[in-house]
Design a protein around this motif. Structure first.
Motif, PDB file in Angstrom:
ATOM      1  N   PHE A   1     -16.974  -0.718  -6.281  1.00 20.09           N
ATOM      2  CA  PHE A   1     -17.673   0.320  -5.623  1.00 20.09           C
ATOM      3  C   PHE A   1     -19.185   0.035  -5.165  1.00 20.09           C
ATOM      4  O   PHE A   1     -19.972   1.113  -5.229  1.00 20.09           O
TER       5      PHE A   1
ATOM      6  N   GLY B   1     -11.002   1.573  -0.484  1.00 27.30           N
ATOM      7  CA  GLY B   1      -9.693   1.388  -1.056  1.00 27.30           C
ATOM      8  C   GLY B   1      -8.875   1.483   0.499  1.00 27.30           C
ATOM      9  O   GLY B   1      -7.491   2.003   0.566  1.00 27.30           O
ATOM     10  N   CYS B   2      -9.483   0.711   1.460  1.00 30.22           N
ATOM     11  CA  CYS B   2      -8.681   0.539   2.702  1.00 30.22           C
ATOM     12  C   CYS B   2      -7.422  -0.286   2.838  1.00 30.22           C
ATOM     13  O   CYS B   2      -6.860  -0.012   4.078  1.00 30.22           O
ATOM     14  N   GLY B   3      -7.227  -0.947   1.929  1.00 31.26           N
ATOM     15  CA  GLY B   3      -6.037  -1.782   1.721  1.00 31.26           C
ATOM     16  C   GLY B   3      -5.975  -2.779   2.986  1.00 31.26           C
ATOM     17  O   GLY B   3      -6.806  -3.592   3.182  1.00 31.26           O
TER      18      GLY B   3
ATOM     19  N   ARG C   1      -4.253   0.519   7.021  1.00 30.95           N
ATOM     20  CA  ARG C   1      -3.097   1.492   7.463  1.00 30.95           C
ATOM     21  C   ARG C   1      -3.727   2.447   8.218  1.00 30.95           C
ATOM     22  O   ARG C   1      -3.202   2.859   9.460  1.00 30.95           O
TER      23      ARG C   1
ATOM     24  N   VAL D   1       0.687  -1.035   0.094  1.00 31.17           N
ATOM     25  CA  VAL D   1      -0.044  -0.028   0.069  1.00 31.17           C
ATOM     26  C   VAL D   1       0.861   1.321   0.028  1.00 31.17           C
ATOM     27  O   VAL D   1       0.422   2.381   0.079  1.00 31.17           O
TER      28      VAL D   1
ATOM     29  N   LEU E   1      -7.969   7.267   0.752  1.00 29.67           N
ATOM     30  CA  LEU E   1      -6.689   7.742   0.766  1.00 29.67           C
ATOM     31  C   LEU E   1      -5.807   7.256  -0.254  1.00 29.67           C
ATOM     32  O   LEU E   1      -5.695   5.874  -0.134  1.00 29.67           O
ATOM     33  N   SER E   2      -5.103   7.611  -0.912  1.00 27.52           N
ATOM     34  CA  SER E   2      -4.162   7.018  -2.111  1.00 27.52           C
ATOM     35  C   SER E   2      -4.962   6.171  -2.966  1.00 27.52           C
ATOM     36  O   SER E   2      -4.795   5.089  -3.216  1.00 27.52           O
ATOM     37  N   LEU E   3      -6.281   6.188  -3.358  1.00 27.80           N
ATOM     38  CA  LEU E   3      -6.867   5.847  -4.138  1.00 27.80           C
ATOM     39  C   LEU E   3      -7.183   6.326  -5.485  1.00 27.80           C
ATOM     40  O   LEU E   3      -6.936   5.746  -6.484  1.00 27.80           O
TER      41      LEU E   3
ATOM     42  N   ARG F   1      -5.210  -8.095   0.551  1.00 25.88           N
ATOM     43  CA  ARG F   1      -4.848  -6.973   1.431  1.00 25.88           C
ATOM     44  C   ARG F   1      -5.745  -6.860   2.459  1.00 25.88           C
ATOM     45  O   ARG F   1      -5.207  -6.445   3.533  1.00 25.88           O
TER      46      ARG F   1
ATOM     47  N   ASP G   1     -12.153  -2.972  -0.238  1.00 25.91           N
ATOM     48  CA  ASP G   1     -11.126  -2.809  -1.085  1.00 25.91           C
ATOM     49  C   ASP G   1     -11.340  -3.999  -2.380  1.00 25.91           C
ATOM     50  O   ASP G   1     -11.957  -5.201  -1.793  1.00 25.91           O
ATOM     51  N   LYS G   2     -10.871  -3.773  -3.374  1.00 28.74           N
ATOM     52  CA  LYS G   2     -10.730  -4.779  -4.499  1.00 28.74           C
ATOM     53  C   LYS G   2      -9.965  -6.071  -3.913  1.00 28.74           C
ATOM     54  O   LYS G   2     -10.234  -7.033  -4.718  1.00 28.74           O
TER      55      LYS G   2
ATOM     56  N   GLN H   1      -4.080  10.388   8.114  1.00 28.93           N
ATOM     57  CA  GLN H   1      -5.519  10.304   7.689  1.00 28.93           C
ATOM     58  C   GLN H   1      -6.361  10.385   9.054  1.00 28.93           C
ATOM     59  O   GLN H   1      -7.414  11.079   8.946  1.00 28.93           O
TER      60      GLN H   1
HETATM   61  C1  LIG Z   1      -2.150   2.991  -2.219  1.00 26.84           C
HETATM   62  S1  LIG Z   1      -3.401   1.805  -1.506  1.00 26.84           S
HETATM   63  C2  LIG Z   1      -3.895   2.867  -0.228  1.00 26.84           C
HETATM   64  C3  LIG Z   1      -4.655   1.829   1.164  1.00 26.84           C
HETATM   65  C4  LIG Z   1      -5.180   2.538   2.110  1.00 26.84           C
HETATM   66  N1  LIG Z   1      -5.843   3.450   1.661  1.00 26.84           N
HETATM   67  C5  LIG Z   1      -4.070   3.150   2.921  1.00 26.84           C
HETATM   68  O1  LIG Z   1      -3.906   4.279   3.356  1.00 26.84           O
HETATM   69  O2  LIG Z   1      -3.066   2.398   3.370  1.00 26.84           O
HETATM   70  C6  LIG Z   1      -4.812   1.979  -2.601  1.00 26.84           C
HETATM   71  C7  LIG Z   1      -5.743   0.745  -2.406  1.00 26.84           C
HETATM   72  O3  LIG Z   1      -6.936   0.922  -3.228  1.00 26.84           O
HETATM   73  C8  LIG Z   1      -7.348  -0.235  -3.817  1.00 26.84           C
HETATM   74  N2  LIG Z   1      -7.993  -0.336  -4.965  1.00 26.84           N
HETATM   75  C9  LIG Z   1      -7.704  -0.040  -6.106  1.00 26.84           C
HETATM   76  N3  LIG Z   1      -8.516   0.174  -7.105  1.00 26.84           N
HETATM   77  C10 LIG Z   1      -9.847  -0.335  -6.478  1.00 26.84           C
HETATM   78  C11 LIG Z   1     -11.212  -0.572  -6.754  1.00 26.84           C
HETATM   79  N4  LIG Z   1     -11.516  -0.102  -7.926  1.00 26.84           N
HETATM   80  N5  LIG Z   1     -12.168  -0.629  -5.725  1.00 26.84           N
HETATM   81  C12 LIG Z   1     -11.674  -1.022  -4.357  1.00 26.84           C
HETATM   82  N6  LIG Z   1     -10.320  -0.756  -4.049  1.00 26.84           N
HETATM   83  C13 LIG Z   1      -9.377  -0.397  -4.987  1.00 26.84           C
HETATM   84  C14 LIG Z   1      -6.010  -0.985  -3.897  1.00 26.84           C
HETATM   85  O4  LIG Z   1      -6.168  -2.402  -3.772  1.00 26.84           O
HETATM   86  C15 LIG Z   1      -5.207  -0.731  -2.754  1.00 26.84           C
HETATM   87  O5  LIG Z   1      -5.310  -1.528  -1.509  1.00 26.84           O
END
Ligand SMILES: C[S@@+](CC[C@H](N)C(=O)[O-])C[C@H]1O[C@@H](n2cnc3c(N)ncnc32)[C@H](O)[C@@H]1O
Length: 240
Positions: A130, A75-77, A80, A45, A145-147, A103, A98-99, A56
């Motif tokens: 979603f 996108g909670c990964g 974190r 992540v 966050l970072s999504l 993770r 999360d997808k 966050q």
């Molecule tokens: C950079 S990580 C950030 C995770 C978390 N928000 C954090 O701050 O640690 C981005 C996350 O978004 C998820 N993600 C990406 N595309 C997605 C989608 N279409 N639907 C759900 N989750 C998604 C990824 O699997 C990944 O775990």
């Protein structure tokens, strides 16, 4: 037994070159990844685990998040930020989606366990597209966050259009993004990333994000800098 196998794997790993290690790891089933690297999910992540986790959490508390509020972490990964939110919120008031099943499982089985927070009964769901309505609740706050940094425009639109109905009136979604530089060089970088990178970054202007919520009851507000160590900017979508 587990510690013996970890020791053996650790010893062997020291003699394997990194490219070979990565190629081998990709071929292993997800249940084996923690043998290769117990912290793979933290790296996956983006690292900076403690810093960005707290950042966050502190942002949302500053913005008024109360323990009795309900929060959707999109996108909670591997949690974190989630571990901080789950500790703070009332039992069952955190939902993380999360997808990536791997993770999310690492978040639940490793991070939540280590933090002793399983009793807080977070809702953790794998959602591919979603489909927030499957959670069967509405939320006062949402965070992504970072999504958006990894999503193409059509997926950001879909995320926002599906977040809209599950946000309570007055609810807000806090999202970070990479802000496009206003020159041709940035456009070239953007295009080449989209074409060649495996997990590309996407850059947006605030206007593009504002347009992405057209037709919803969400209004976009530019915050910009908020202290992110990799210069991700902040946009807030508020439900009218
Ligand atoms: C950079 S990580 C950030 C995770 C978390 N928000 C954090 O701050 O640690 C981005 C996350 O978004 C998820 N993600 C990406 N595309 C997605 C989608 N279409 N639907 C759900 N989750 C998604 C990824 O699997 C990944 O775990």
């Amino acid at each position: 037994m587990a510690s013996t196998s970890a020791h053996v794997v650790g010893t062997i790993k020291r003699f394997v070159p990194v490219p070979l290690k990565r190629a081998l790891a990709r071929r292993l089933p997800a249940s084996m990844w923690h043998h290769v690297d117990p912290e793979w999910h933290r790296k996956a992540v983006g690292g900076l685990w403690d810093t960005i986790g707290k950042l966050q959490f502190e942002l949302l508390v500053r913005e008024g998040l109360q323990p009795q509020d309900r929060l959707l972490d999109i996108g909670c990964g591997s949690l974190r930020g989630g571990v901080h939110f789950i500790r703070y919120l009332d039992t069952g008031h955190y939902a993380g989606v999360d997808k990536s099943a791997e993770r999310l499982a690492a978040g639940r089985d490793v991070e939540l366990e280590a933090a002793g927070l399983a009793h807080k009964e977070p809702v953790l769901e794998v959602l591919e597209d979603f489909e927030f309505d499957r959670l069967g609740q509405t939320f006062d706050y949402a965070v992504a966050l970072s999504l958006f940094t990894h999503l193409p425009p059509e997926l950001i639109e879909r995320c926002l259009s599906r977040a809209d109905p599950v946000l309570a009136s007055g609810g807000r979604l806090f999202a970070t993004f990479l802000e496009v530089a206003d020159d041709e060089q940035q456009r070239v970088l953007d295009r080449s990333e989209r074409l060649y990178a495996k997990d590309p970054n996407f850059w947006y202007s605030f206007e593009e994000l504002r347009s992405a919520c057209a037709g919803t009851a969400l209004e976009a507000d530019y915050v910009g800098d908020w202290g992110h160590p990799r210069d991700q900017k902040l946009v807030v979508f508020a439900k009218r």
